[in-house]
Enzyme design. Structure first.
Site, PDB file in Angstrom:
ATOM      1  CB  CYS A   1      -0.945   0.041   1.186  1.00  0.00           C
ATOM      2  SG  CYS A   1      -1.821  -1.476   1.524  1.00  0.00           S
TER       3      CYS A   1
ATOM      4  NE  ARG B   1       4.643   1.357  -0.049  1.00  0.00           N
ATOM      5  CZ  ARG B   1       5.622   1.118   0.816  1.00  0.00           C
ATOM      6  NH1 ARG B   1       6.868   1.423   0.490  1.00  0.00           N
ATOM      7  NH2 ARG B   1       5.385   0.587   1.988  1.00  0.00           N
TER       8      ARG B   1
ATOM      9  CD1 TRP C   1      -1.694  -5.628  -3.142  1.00  0.00           C
ATOM     10  CD2 TRP C   1      -1.875  -6.679  -1.188  1.00  0.00           C
ATOM     11  NE1 TRP C   1      -1.419  -6.950  -3.358  1.00  0.00           N
ATOM     12  CE2 TRP C   1      -1.532  -7.622  -2.175  1.00  0.00           C
ATOM     13  CE3 TRP C   1      -2.062  -7.120   0.119  1.00  0.00           C
ATOM     14  CZ2 TRP C   1      -1.358  -8.977  -1.891  1.00  0.00           C
ATOM     15  CZ3 TRP C   1      -1.892  -8.464   0.413  1.00  0.00           C
ATOM     16  CH2 TRP C   1      -1.537  -9.375  -0.592  1.00  0.00           C
TER      17      TRP C   1
ATOM     18  CG  ASN D   1       0.129   1.690   4.121  1.00  0.00           C
ATOM     19  OD1 ASN D   1      -0.939   1.771   3.535  1.00  0.00           O
ATOM     20  ND2 ASN D   1       1.234   2.256   3.672  1.00  0.00           N
ATOM     21  N   GLY D   2      -0.969  -1.698   6.935  1.00  0.00           N
ATOM     22  CA  GLY D   2      -0.745  -2.666   8.003  1.00  0.00           C
ATOM     23  C   GLY D   2      -1.994  -3.470   8.278  1.00  0.00           C
TER      24      GLY D   2
ATOM     25  CD  GLU E   1      15.947 -13.882  -7.379  1.00  0.00           C
ATOM     26  OE1 GLU E   1      15.669 -12.731  -7.775  1.00  0.00           O
ATOM     27  OE2 GLU E   1      15.402 -14.404  -6.379  1.00  0.00           O
TER      28      GLU E   1
ATOM     29  CE  LYS F   1      13.746 -10.935  -9.452  1.00  0.00           C
ATOM     30  NZ  LYS F   1      13.122 -11.601  -8.343  1.00  0.00           N
TER      31      LYS F   1
ATOM     32  CD  GLU G   1       9.178 -11.829  -7.936  1.00  0.00           C
ATOM     33  OE1 GLU G   1       9.089 -11.377  -6.784  1.00  0.00           O
ATOM     34  OE2 GLU G   1      10.172 -11.630  -8.664  1.00  0.00           O
TER      35      GLU G   1
ATOM     36  CG  HIS H   1      14.946 -38.694  -5.093  1.00  0.00           C
ATOM     37  ND1 HIS H   1      15.037 -39.912  -4.461  1.00  0.00           N
ATOM     38  CD2 HIS H   1      16.225 -38.312  -5.351  1.00  0.00           C
ATOM     39  CE1 HIS H   1      16.317 -40.252  -4.324  1.00  0.00           C
ATOM     40  NE2 HIS H   1      17.061 -39.296  -4.867  1.00  0.00           N
TER      41      HIS H   1
END
Length: 608
Positions: A2, A27, A75, A101-102, A481, A485, A488, A504
């Site tokens: 947010c 954000r 958000w 926010n939070g 990573e 990426k 995302e 396996h």
């Protein structure tokens, strides 16, 4: 997560608030709103969707005139992203407006209490409870009302608050969620992050835990949780506006990928003195490091992947037992820490809530703490025993690139420093490693100039539904990573596997045409990786390998090879990650994805 902005001054606030919110879009958010205060009270406009919808809603809003106001990008956590759940929220009386926010953890209990007092609720959010609670505490003194209400809140919060009776000021307060105050001339600001303010001021205050700021046009007064005045030395933001702009690139992510050589150079330059490592740690002295018998590296997301590489390097160079742990799991896994444990905490923003709480748990158990962060004066930096800043500059794209690579650079330095003070690194070896670090920025820049091959490969495979990454040891950490990426920003299903685990169960997912990206940069395990490549190709996979120049076995076994310049094994992760970043970027671009602001994600994760 947010974004909050606020303004008190002489200018009409609406346009300024909308422009500043735009600087915080990275954000992550799914709704937006503004509140302005004037002679006829507090006026609110808010809507689900992006800022473009809010601009459309407010373009003819003559009743939103005012020089004091605040804005928010939300958000969704409590309640769906609807108009009514968007911020700001007004109390039932209309006297108090709040952006937040939070997460308020005791919101259900407070909601029941306030309903018993006759308050009614329009939204499903925890934030509306805050507005009503402050209203219930208000008896003519805004500061007293905020302090009383905040004492009842459990959870994390950064709050901007307007009072109808005090149209010349705004109040801000924070706990476990970032909020800064911008200091101007005849105007002052609040914001979640620096990019929202850099156009207007370079002088900021970072509020401490549960500190309350009363913000007027000409002054800012800060109080602690006991109501005592506190003073803060303003910090000066040194990076310029251009650093927070795209600079001709189509996306911030590509700009930040291309900045990695410069960023790494800034990270290491002042810390290499001749052949020595100069970290300037104030509290984690050589004596402390010599007594350490185990190390935890704690982080989330990409920072955790950097931490896995750090674990392997520190363990190899010092002989210490090193554990890399996810911050969200760390507090709940009964970690065995004491005064001989070192906890290395990694966070780009320095505000990641799970990582902050992990840091506090480590301190509670008596461990020594070093943080690796990008943002000067952030909560994690302030609460750590020592801090190593990455000096990456602003990173706007949600998917991290240069911050990740500068975290690696700091981990290289820290591994060398720890090995040196513990007598595990002889001068000749240190000299060789320092030389490899000094060469790294040039190697990174050279690799970035030759990105056409990666773009071509992305054009061949961007329509794949599933893509797998494999590697061993350091390469497995890089595979994690690379996979992150890709998922995302392109929304392609992607997984990373330790190549030795294929038999396996994982190899059952490989079918004709499946794309596998194989990292083959470690010479010690190269033959084993070639065997793994042949295993997946025998089942119909197409393989893109990433290897250092001079590996004919890899070329023979693969469909395509992305060659890295010959480099020291110590620093090769910083090179290996670049084609992975570029591949994810070009795939997402070909799919038409919102690369800088991927769906459902946020740059700074400030809720558990």
């Amino acid at each position: 997560m947010c974004g909050i902005v606020g303004y008190v001054g002489e200018k009409q606030a609406l346009s300024l608030l909308l422009d500043s919110l735009e600087k915080l879009e990275y954000r992550g958010y799914d709704s937006a709103g503004v509140a302005l205060i004037g002679a006829d009270g507090i006026k609110v406009r808010k809507t689900s969707g992006y800022l473009s919808a809010l601009r459309e809603l407010t373009k003819d809003a003559e009743d939103l005139q005012g020089t004091v106001g605040m804005g928010h990008t939300r958000w969704a956590t409590h309640g769906e992203p609807t108009d009514v759940n968007s911020h700001p929220h007004l109390s039932s009386s209309g006297r108090v407006a709040v952006v937040h926010n939070g997460i308020i953890e005791n919101y259900a209990e407070l909601r029941t209490f306030l309903m018993g007092r006759g308050y009614t609720f329009q939204s499903e959010t925890d934030t509306e409870i805050v507005a009503q609670l402050i209203d219930s505490c208000y008896r003519g003194d805004p500061l007293a009302a905020v302090q009383e209400a905040v004492s009842e809140l459990e959870g994390s919060f950064a709050l901007g608050i307007l009072f109808e009776d005090y149209p010349w000021q705004m109040i801000a307060v924070r706990k476990d969620s970032p909020l800064i105050v911008g200091l101007g001339e005849g105007e002052n600001f609040i914001a979640s992050d620096i990019p929202a303010l850099i156009k207007h001021t370079r002088n900021i205050l970072r509020l401490g835990e549960r500190e309350v700021a009363v913000i007027g046009r000409d002054c800012v007064t800060v109080f602690d949780s006991r109501g005592e005045r506190v003073s803060h030395e303003p910090q000066r933001v040194e990076w310029d506006i251009d650093s927070a702009e795209r600079g001709g690139y189509e996306h911030f992510m590509l700009k930040e990928i291309m900045e990695q050589g410069t960023a790494i150079s800034k990270t290491i330059k002042s810390r290499l003195v001749g052949d020595e490592i100069a970290l300037e740690l104030k509290n984690i002295t050589p004596e402390v490091l010599r007594k350490i018998d185990k190390v935890y590296i704690v982080a989330c997301g990409s920072a955790f992947h950097a931490g896995v590489i750090g674990k392997l390097l520190i363990q190899q160079m010092t002989g210490l037992n090193v554990t890399a742990d996810l911050a969200s799991e760390f507090r709940y896994s009964y970690p065995s820490l004491d005064e001989n444990t070192l906890c290395i905490i990694i966070s780009q923003s320095g505000e990641t809530i799970d990582t902050l709480f992990a840091l506090r748990e480590a301190k509670r158990l008596g461990a020594h703490t070093i943080s690796i962060v990008n943002v000067v004066g952030s909560a994690i930096a302030n609460e750590s025993e020592d801090v190593l800043y990455t000096h990456a500059g602003p990173e706007i794209a949600v998917a991290t690139t240069k911050a990740y690579n500068t975290q690696l650079a700091v981990l290289y330095l820290l591994a060398m420093h720890m090995a040196s003070v513990r007598g595990m690194l002889d001068p000749n070896e240190r000299k060789r490693l320092v030389a490899s670090l000094r060469a790294l920025p040039v190697q990174v820049d050279a690799l970035l100039t030759n990105r056409a091959q990666v773009q071509h490969l992305a054009s061949l495979y961007f329509n794949h539904r599933d893509i797998f990454f494999i590697g061993r040891n350091l390469d497995y950490a890089l595979a994690l990573e690379g996979s992150l990426k890709l998922k995302e920003i392109s929304y392609i299903h992607s997984e990373a596997y330790a190549a030795g685990e294929l038999k396996h169960g994982t190899i059952s997912l490989i079918e004709k045409g499946t794309l596998v990206i194989a990292l083959c940069t470690g010479s010690r395990l190269l033959e084993k990786m070639v065997s793994n490549i042949r295993e997946v190709r025998a089942r119909g996979a197409q393989v893109i390998s990433i290897a250092q120049e001079g590996a004919p076995l890899v070329e023979e076994a693969s469909d395509h090879v992305i060659w890295l310049p010959k480099s020291d094994a110590f620093t090769v992760p910083s090179l290996s990650v670049i084609p992975l970043q570029l591949f994810a970027y070009f795939v997402a671009a070909l799919k038409g994805c919102n690369i800088d602001k991927p769906r459902n994600l946020a740059k700074s994760v400030t809720v558990e």
